[in-house]
Design a protein around this motif. Structure first.
Motif, PDB file in Angstrom:
ATOM      1  N   ARG A 181      25.924   2.000  -3.433  1.00 29.58           N
ATOM      2  CA  ARG A 181      25.035   1.785  -4.568  1.00 29.58           C
ATOM      3  C   ARG A 181      24.848   3.120  -5.292  1.00 29.58           C
ATOM      4  O   ARG A 181      24.788   4.181  -4.668  1.00 29.58           O
ATOM      5  N   HIS A 182      24.748   3.074  -6.611  1.00 24.14           N
ATOM      6  CA  HIS A 182      24.581   4.296  -7.411  1.00 24.14           C
ATOM      7  C   HIS A 182      23.256   4.995  -7.096  1.00 24.14           C
ATOM      8  O   HIS A 182      22.377   4.451  -6.417  1.00 24.14           O
ATOM      9  N   GLY A 183      23.091   6.205  -7.634  1.00 23.78           N
ATOM     10  CA  GLY A 183      21.866   6.973  -7.436  1.00 23.78           C
ATOM     11  C   GLY A 183      20.757   6.583  -8.399  1.00 23.78           C
ATOM     12  O   GLY A 183      20.937   5.730  -9.282  1.00 23.78           O
ATOM     13  N   GLU A 184      19.602   7.235  -8.240  1.00 26.13           N
ATOM     14  CA  GLU A 184      18.446   6.934  -9.087  1.00 26.13           C
ATOM     15  C   GLU A 184      18.763   7.183 -10.560  1.00 26.13           C
ATOM     16  O   GLU A 184      19.414   8.172 -10.916  1.00 26.13           O
ATOM     17  N   VAL A 185      18.264   6.296 -11.408  1.00 24.30           N
ATOM     18  CA  VAL A 185      18.529   6.334 -12.845  1.00 24.30           C
ATOM     19  C   VAL A 185      17.342   6.940 -13.592  1.00 24.30           C
ATOM     20  O   VAL A 185      16.185   6.709 -13.227  1.00 24.30           O
ATOM     21  N   HIS A 186      17.635   7.693 -14.640  1.00 17.39           N
ATOM     22  CA  HIS A 186      16.578   8.197 -15.532  1.00 17.39           C
ATOM     23  C   HIS A 186      16.110   7.041 -16.405  1.00 17.39           C
ATOM     24  O   HIS A 186      16.830   6.586 -17.280  1.00 17.39           O
TER      25      HIS A 186
ATOM     26  N   LEU B  68      23.110  -2.593 -19.720  1.00 11.89           N
ATOM     27  CA  LEU B  68      22.959  -1.808 -20.944  1.00 11.89           C
ATOM     28  C   LEU B  68      23.626  -0.445 -20.798  1.00 11.89           C
ATOM     29  O   LEU B  68      23.549   0.168 -19.738  1.00 11.89           O
ATOM     30  N   PRO B  69      24.259   0.044 -21.854  1.00 10.91           N
ATOM     31  CA  PRO B  69      24.913   1.353 -21.784  1.00 10.91           C
ATOM     32  C   PRO B  69      23.892   2.485 -21.843  1.00 10.91           C
ATOM     33  O   PRO B  69      22.757   2.306 -22.270  1.00 10.91           O
ATOM     34  N   GLY B  70      24.330   3.651 -21.406  1.00  8.32           N
ATOM     35  CA  GLY B  70      23.556   4.865 -21.631  1.00  8.32           C
ATOM     36  C   GLY B  70      22.543   5.232 -20.569  1.00  8.32           C
ATOM     37  O   GLY B  70      21.883   6.267 -20.691  1.00  8.32           O
ATOM     38  N   PHE B  71      22.400   4.442 -19.532  1.00  2.06           N
ATOM     39  CA  PHE B  71      21.428   4.770 -18.487  1.00  2.06           C
ATOM     40  C   PHE B  71      22.126   5.579 -17.390  1.00  2.06           C
ATOM     41  O   PHE B  71      22.779   5.031 -16.505  1.00  2.06           O
ATOM     42  N   GLY B  72      21.969   6.891 -17.478  1.00  2.00           N
ATOM     43  CA  GLY B  72      22.587   7.782 -16.501  1.00  2.00           C
ATOM     44  C   GLY B  72      21.625   8.163 -15.395  1.00  2.00           C
ATOM     45  O   GLY B  72      20.473   7.725 -15.348  1.00  2.00           O
ATOM     46  N   LEU B  73      22.092   9.016 -14.506  1.00  2.33           N
ATOM     47  CA  LEU B  73      21.305   9.411 -13.346  1.00  2.33           C
ATOM     48  C   LEU B  73      20.171  10.362 -13.715  1.00  2.33           C
ATOM     49  O   LEU B  73      20.289  11.167 -14.637  1.00  2.33           O
ATOM     50  N   SER B  74      19.105  10.271 -12.962  1.00  4.89           N
ATOM     51  CA  SER B  74      18.019  11.248 -13.041  1.00  4.89           C
ATOM     52  C   SER B  74      18.436  12.518 -12.302  1.00  4.89           C
ATOM     53  O   SER B  74      19.514  12.582 -11.681  1.00  4.89           O
ATOM     54  N   GLU B  75      17.572  13.515 -12.322  1.00  2.38           N
ATOM     55  CA  GLU B  75      17.858  14.734 -11.561  1.00  2.38           C
ATOM     56  C   GLU B  75      18.008  14.409 -10.077  1.00  2.38           C
ATOM     57  O   GLU B  75      18.928  14.902  -9.409  1.00  2.38           O
ATOM     58  N   LEU B  76      17.121  13.558  -9.569  1.00  2.00           N
ATOM     59  CA  LEU B  76      17.235  13.143  -8.170  1.00  2.00           C
ATOM     60  C   LEU B  76      18.510  12.343  -7.949  1.00  2.00           C
ATOM     61  O   LEU B  76      19.168  12.478  -6.904  1.00  2.00           O
ATOM     62  N   GLY B  77      18.878  11.518  -8.917  1.00  2.00           N
ATOM     63  CA  GLY B  77      20.107  10.744  -8.802  1.00  2.00           C
ATOM     64  C   GLY B  77      21.338  11.625  -8.688  1.00  2.00           C
ATOM     65  O   GLY B  77      22.254  11.331  -7.902  1.00  2.00           O
ATOM     66  N   HIS B  78      21.378  12.701  -9.450  1.00  2.00           N
ATOM     67  CA  HIS B  78      22.505  13.637  -9.338  1.00  2.00           C
ATOM     68  C   HIS B  78      22.517  14.306  -7.966  1.00  2.00           C
ATOM     69  O   HIS B  78      23.594  14.555  -7.391  1.00  2.00           O
ATOM     70  N   GLU B  79      21.334  14.597  -7.433  1.00  2.00           N
ATOM     71  CA  GLU B  79      21.265  15.161  -6.083  1.00  2.00           C
ATOM     72  C   GLU B  79      21.796  14.160  -5.062  1.00  2.00           C
ATOM     73  O   GLU B  79      22.494  14.525  -4.110  1.00  2.00           O
ATOM     74  N   MET B  80      21.474  12.884  -5.264  1.00  2.00           N
ATOM     75  CA  MET B  80      22.003  11.843  -4.390  1.00  2.00           C
ATOM     76  C   MET B  80      23.535  11.767  -4.470  1.00  2.00           C
ATOM     77  O   MET B  80      24.216  11.582  -3.456  1.00  2.00           O
ATOM     78  N   ALA B  81      24.065  11.894  -5.680  1.00  2.00           N
ATOM     79  CA  ALA B  81      25.522  11.857  -5.855  1.00  2.00           C
ATOM     80  C   ALA B  81      26.186  13.001  -5.094  1.00  2.00           C
ATOM     81  O   ALA B  81      27.249  12.823  -4.479  1.00  2.00           O
ATOM     82  N   GLU B  82      25.560  14.171  -5.124  1.00  2.00           N
ATOM     83  CA  GLU B  82      26.089  15.298  -4.348  1.00  2.00           C
ATOM     84  C   GLU B  82      26.030  14.992  -2.852  1.00  2.00           C
ATOM     85  O   GLU B  82      26.926  15.375  -2.090  1.00  2.00           O
ATOM     86  N   GLY B  83      24.967  14.287  -2.438  1.00  2.00           N
ATOM     87  CA  GLY B  83      24.855  13.901  -1.033  1.00  2.00           C
ATOM     88  C   GLY B  83      25.951  12.953  -0.597  1.00  2.00           C
ATOM     89  O   GLY B  83      26.476  13.058   0.522  1.00  2.00           O
ATOM     90  N   ILE B  84      26.316  12.028  -1.464  1.00  2.00           N
ATOM     91  CA  ILE B  84      27.426  11.114  -1.162  1.00  2.00           C
ATOM     92  C   ILE B  84      28.745  11.882  -1.066  1.00  2.00           C
ATOM     93  O   ILE B  84      29.584  11.611  -0.196  1.00  2.00           O
TER      94      ILE B  84
END
Length: 222
Positions: A12-17, A27-43
């Protein structure tokens, strides 16, 4: 499925902003939050460590939605691998998409016809249809990975909570209808489908970012 074995990890993707708490769905344009990017690095770290310990990833794929592509990007960079954009693991269609404060809006009688059949469900893409398309993608990706890399090949696919969860329910021979609060599919969790000659033979579940997911906001449309 291929006669050899393979494992397809549905992430599952990371947290969204999403400060307005919109049910964003497709809907387009909903990218990751700062925490979501940290989660992506964790994966990336999770699967990178597995590769270093003799369990390499052979194929990467992701939903076309921005949040899924951003979640898989650090892993693709770490492994030096391309990402296949896989439409069949897209978020479920939802007729409430774009609304905020959905619970409040459901008090409007005009919305009630959409709630008529929770077993299908009547407000969005049928659960059976979600399972069918995800399984088709899983089969093709597993077959490709085995053809190119042999028995035991592994695939990482970044998708969305509902398609992952109903696919797991199907694999475990459980009813597809469920209480959304019961879903065991946290942000950047890993639902692994173990594939054999008979198809999906077992499922395992892991939360590499458990500590981070506990910090995440409970946002709609994930």
């Amino acid at each position: 499925m291929a006669s050899e074995t393979a494992t397809v990890h549905l992430v599952r993707h990371g947290e969204v902003h999403n400060p307005d708490r919109v049910l964003y769905g497709r809907l387009p344009g909903f990218g990751l939050s700062e925490l979501g990017h940290e989660m992506a690095e964790g994966i990336s770290e999770h699967f990178g460590q597995r590769a270093e310990n003799g369990q390499p990833v052979h194929l990467l794929a992701a939903s076309p939605l921005k949040r899924a592509q951003e979640t898989i990007a650090p892993l693709a960079q770490r492994l030096g691998m391309p990402v296949t954009t896989e439409e069949r693991v897209l978020e479920a269609e939802n007729k409430f998409e774009g609304l905020s404060e959905v619970k409040r809006q459901l008090r409007n009688p005009r919305m009630w016809p959409l709630l008529a059949n929770p077993f299908r469900p009547s407000w969005g893409e049928p659960y059976t249809q979600q399972v069918s398309r995800v399984l088709a993608a899983v089969k093709d990706l597993a077959d490709q990975a085995v053809a190119e890399h042999g028995d035991g090949a592994e695939v990482v696919v970044v998708s969305h909570q509902l398609p992952i969860w109903v696919t797991r329910l199907w694999a475990e021979d459980r009813p597809l209808w469920h209480d959304p609060r019961s879903r065991e599919c946290t942000l950047t969790s890993v639902t692994s489908l173990h594939i054999g000659p008979a198809g999906v033979e077992s499922v395992t579940y892991d939360e590499p970012n458990e500590a981070l997911s506990q910090q995440a906001l409970a946002l709609p449309g994930a």
